[in-house]
Write an enzyme that holds these catalytic residues in place. Sequence first.
Site, PDB file in Angstrom:
ATOM      1  N   LYS A  83     -11.490 -19.517  27.263  1.00 34.55           N
ATOM      2  CA  LYS A  83     -11.850 -18.195  26.754  1.00 34.55           C
ATOM      3  C   LYS A  83     -11.361 -17.098  27.707  1.00 34.55           C
ATOM      4  O   LYS A  83     -10.952 -17.382  28.845  1.00 34.55           O
ATOM      5  CB  LYS A  83     -13.371 -18.137  26.552  1.00 34.55           C
ATOM      6  CG  LYS A  83     -13.877 -19.118  25.475  1.00 34.55           C
ATOM      7  CD  LYS A  83     -15.375 -18.965  25.244  1.00 34.55           C
ATOM      8  CE  LYS A  83     -15.875 -19.904  24.163  1.00 34.55           C
ATOM      9  NZ  LYS A  83     -17.314 -19.675  23.837  1.00 34.55           N
ATOM     10  N   TYR A  87     -14.866 -18.625  13.930  1.00 32.45           N
ATOM     11  CA  TYR A  87     -16.318 -18.601  14.123  1.00 32.45           C
ATOM     12  C   TYR A  87     -17.078 -18.262  12.843  1.00 32.45           C
ATOM     13  O   TYR A  87     -18.184 -17.713  12.901  1.00 32.45           O
ATOM     14  CB  TYR A  87     -16.679 -17.610  15.231  1.00 32.45           C
ATOM     15  CG  TYR A  87     -16.481 -18.162  16.636  1.00 32.45           C
ATOM     16  CD1 TYR A  87     -17.109 -19.343  17.048  1.00 32.45           C
ATOM     17  CD2 TYR A  87     -15.683 -17.501  17.563  1.00 32.45           C
ATOM     18  CE1 TYR A  87     -16.942 -19.849  18.334  1.00 32.45           C
ATOM     19  CE2 TYR A  87     -15.510 -17.999  18.855  1.00 32.45           C
ATOM     20  CZ  TYR A  87     -16.151 -19.177  19.229  1.00 32.45           C
ATOM     21  OH  TYR A  87     -15.987 -19.671  20.501  1.00 32.45           O
ATOM     22  N   ARG A 118     -16.836 -32.260  24.860  1.00 40.29           N
ATOM     23  CA  ARG A 118     -18.107 -31.521  24.804  1.00 40.29           C
ATOM     24  C   ARG A 118     -18.967 -31.862  26.036  1.00 40.29           C
ATOM     25  O   ARG A 118     -19.632 -30.993  26.599  1.00 40.29           O
ATOM     26  CB  ARG A 118     -18.872 -31.862  23.518  1.00 40.29           C
ATOM     27  CG  ARG A 118     -18.179 -31.417  22.233  1.00 40.29           C
ATOM     28  CD  ARG A 118     -18.301 -29.946  21.943  1.00 40.29           C
ATOM     29  NE  ARG A 118     -19.668 -29.520  21.770  1.00 40.29           N
ATOM     30  CZ  ARG A 118     -19.995 -28.287  21.333  1.00 40.29           C
ATOM     31  NH1 ARG A 118     -19.051 -27.390  21.036  1.00 40.29           N
ATOM     32  NH2 ARG A 118     -21.241 -27.941  21.202  1.00 40.29           N
ATOM     33  N   ASN A 133     -18.947 -18.179  28.496  1.00 40.55           N
ATOM     34  CA  ASN A 133     -19.134 -19.562  28.947  1.00 40.55           C
ATOM     35  C   ASN A 133     -17.829 -20.357  29.041  1.00 40.55           C
ATOM     36  O   ASN A 133     -17.830 -21.581  28.933  1.00 40.55           O
ATOM     37  CB  ASN A 133     -20.166 -20.268  28.053  1.00 40.55           C
ATOM     38  CG  ASN A 133     -19.737 -20.267  26.601  1.00 40.55           C
ATOM     39  OD1 ASN A 133     -18.639 -19.796  26.270  1.00 40.55           O
ATOM     40  ND2 ASN A 133     -20.571 -20.780  25.732  1.00 40.55           N
ATOM     41  N   HIS A 166     -14.283 -23.270  24.762  1.00 46.89           N
ATOM     42  CA  HIS A 166     -14.689 -23.720  23.427  1.00 46.89           C
ATOM     43  C   HIS A 166     -14.167 -25.128  23.232  1.00 46.89           C
ATOM     44  O   HIS A 166     -13.053 -25.439  23.659  1.00 46.89           O
ATOM     45  CB  HIS A 166     -14.096 -22.819  22.333  1.00 46.89           C
ATOM     46  CG  HIS A 166     -14.200 -23.440  20.965  1.00 46.89           C
ATOM     47  ND1 HIS A 166     -15.342 -23.366  20.207  1.00 46.89           N
ATOM     48  CD2 HIS A 166     -13.325 -24.212  20.256  1.00 46.89           C
ATOM     49  CE1 HIS A 166     -15.154 -24.055  19.077  1.00 46.89           C
ATOM     50  NE2 HIS A 166     -13.934 -24.571  19.081  1.00 46.89           N
ATOM     51  N   GLU A 216      -9.831 -26.558  13.133  1.00 45.23           N
ATOM     52  CA  GLU A 216      -9.506 -25.627  14.216  1.00 45.23           C
ATOM     53  C   GLU A 216      -8.098 -25.872  14.764  1.00 45.23           C
ATOM     54  O   GLU A 216      -7.394 -24.925  15.107  1.00 45.23           O
ATOM     55  CB  GLU A 216     -10.558 -25.767  15.321  1.00 45.23           C
ATOM     56  CG  GLU A 216     -11.938 -25.297  14.860  1.00 45.23           C
ATOM     57  CD  GLU A 216     -13.051 -25.578  15.861  1.00 45.23           C
ATOM     58  OE1 GLU A 216     -12.783 -26.168  16.929  1.00 45.23           O
ATOM     59  OE2 GLU A 216     -14.206 -25.191  15.571  1.00 45.23           O
TER      60      GLU A 216
HETATM   61  P1  IDP Z   1     -20.747 -24.013  21.595  1.00 42.39           P
HETATM   62  O1  IDP Z   1     -19.624 -23.126  22.066  1.00 42.39           O
HETATM   63  O2  IDP Z   1     -21.411 -24.725  22.738  1.00 42.39           O
HETATM   64  O3  IDP Z   1     -20.346 -24.931  20.470  1.00 42.39           O
HETATM   65  P2  IDP Z   1     -22.112 -22.380  19.589  1.00 42.39           P
HETATM   66  O4  IDP Z   1     -23.563 -22.469  19.272  1.00 42.39           O
HETATM   67  O5  IDP Z   1     -21.146 -22.939  18.594  1.00 42.39           O
HETATM   68  O6  IDP Z   1     -21.886 -23.038  21.035  1.00 42.39           O
HETATM   69  O7  IDP Z   1     -21.788 -20.840  19.830  1.00 42.39           O
HETATM   70  C1  IDP Z   1     -20.458 -20.382  19.887  1.00 42.39           C
HETATM   71  C2  IDP Z   1     -20.330 -19.414  21.047  1.00 42.39           C
HETATM   72  O8  IDP Z   1     -21.102 -18.254  20.771  1.00 42.39           O
HETATM   73  C3  IDP Z   1     -20.866 -19.921  22.377  1.00 42.39           C
HETATM   74  O9  IDP Z   1     -19.935 -20.739  23.062  1.00 42.39           O
HETATM   75  C4  IDP Z   1     -21.161 -18.627  23.111  1.00 42.39           C
HETATM   76  O10 IDP Z   1     -19.975 -18.061  23.642  1.00 42.39           O
HETATM   77  C5  IDP Z   1     -21.652 -17.740  21.968  1.00 42.39           C
HETATM   78  N1  IDP Z   1     -23.114 -17.758  21.835  1.00 42.39           N
HETATM   79  C6  IDP Z   1     -23.862 -18.694  21.203  1.00 42.39           C
HETATM   80  N2  IDP Z   1     -25.168 -18.386  21.250  1.00 42.39           N
HETATM   81  C7  IDP Z   1     -25.253 -17.208  21.916  1.00 42.39           C
HETATM   82  C8  IDP Z   1     -26.354 -16.358  22.285  1.00 42.39           C
HETATM   83  O11 IDP Z   1     -27.508 -16.627  21.999  1.00 42.39           O
HETATM   84  N3  IDP Z   1     -26.027 -15.222  22.989  1.00 42.39           N
HETATM   85  C9  IDP Z   1     -24.733 -14.900  23.318  1.00 42.39           C
HETATM   86  N4  IDP Z   1     -23.682 -15.665  22.972  1.00 42.39           N
HETATM   87  C10 IDP Z   1     -23.933 -16.804  22.288  1.00 42.39           C
HETATM   88 MG    MG Z   2     -19.768 -24.478  18.493  1.00 40.28          MG
END
Ligand code: IDP
Ligand code: MG
Length: 150
Positions: A9, A49, A85, A112, A115, A126
């Site tokens: 990212k 997304y 993951r 974070n 992805h 994807e």
């Molecule tokens: P993942 O990336 O671990 O699969 P997902 O639930 O699919 O997590 O969420 C996609 C992305 O959205 C996350 O990687 C993060 O960057 C962002 N995200 C998810 N939940 C939150 C939140 O509660 N606050 C801010 N950003 C979030």
């Molecule tokens: Mg996800």
Amino acid sequence: MERTLILLKPDAVQRRLIGRVIGRFECKGLKVIGMRLMQISDELAATHYEAHQGKPFYAGLVQFMTSGPVVAMALEGNKAINVCRKLMGATFGSDADAGTIRGDFGISDGFNLVHGSDSPEAAQRELELFFDASDLHSYDLIDDKWNATE
Ligand code: IDP
Ligand code: MG
């Protein structure tokens, strides 16, 4: 062998972590079969997304993902989706275990670093969003034998 989409990212690029993050996947035994540095458009972010549309963090997520270049990678390996993951760690940096990419390199929840596709269906969808089939390369590595399923 499975294939999965990994995105480094914008925070990973901005923080000069590209090499170290790719190194985690390489060390594990995953094979890079596609890679590009690219800017994600609003349209691509929305499609990628789409499952999160309507959630409170959605607008900020799209803004973040389109804020600067990302590295998109197609990785191949035994159980690659689940393995990646696990290497990534829990979604929030503040929750992710030490030893994972998110656990070791960041403390933010939304920013974070990586992805990774979360299912075979998501991986196929994807990978098609980010790569033309001709930009995915099948090739042998000298240690393929030791990274096989046996
Ligand atoms: P993942 O990336 O671990 O699969 P997902 O639930 O699919 O997590 O969420 C996609 C992305 O959205 C996350 O990687 C993060 O960057 C962002 N995200 C998810 N939940 C939150 C939140 O509660 N606050 C801010 N950003 C979030
Ligand atoms: Mg996800």
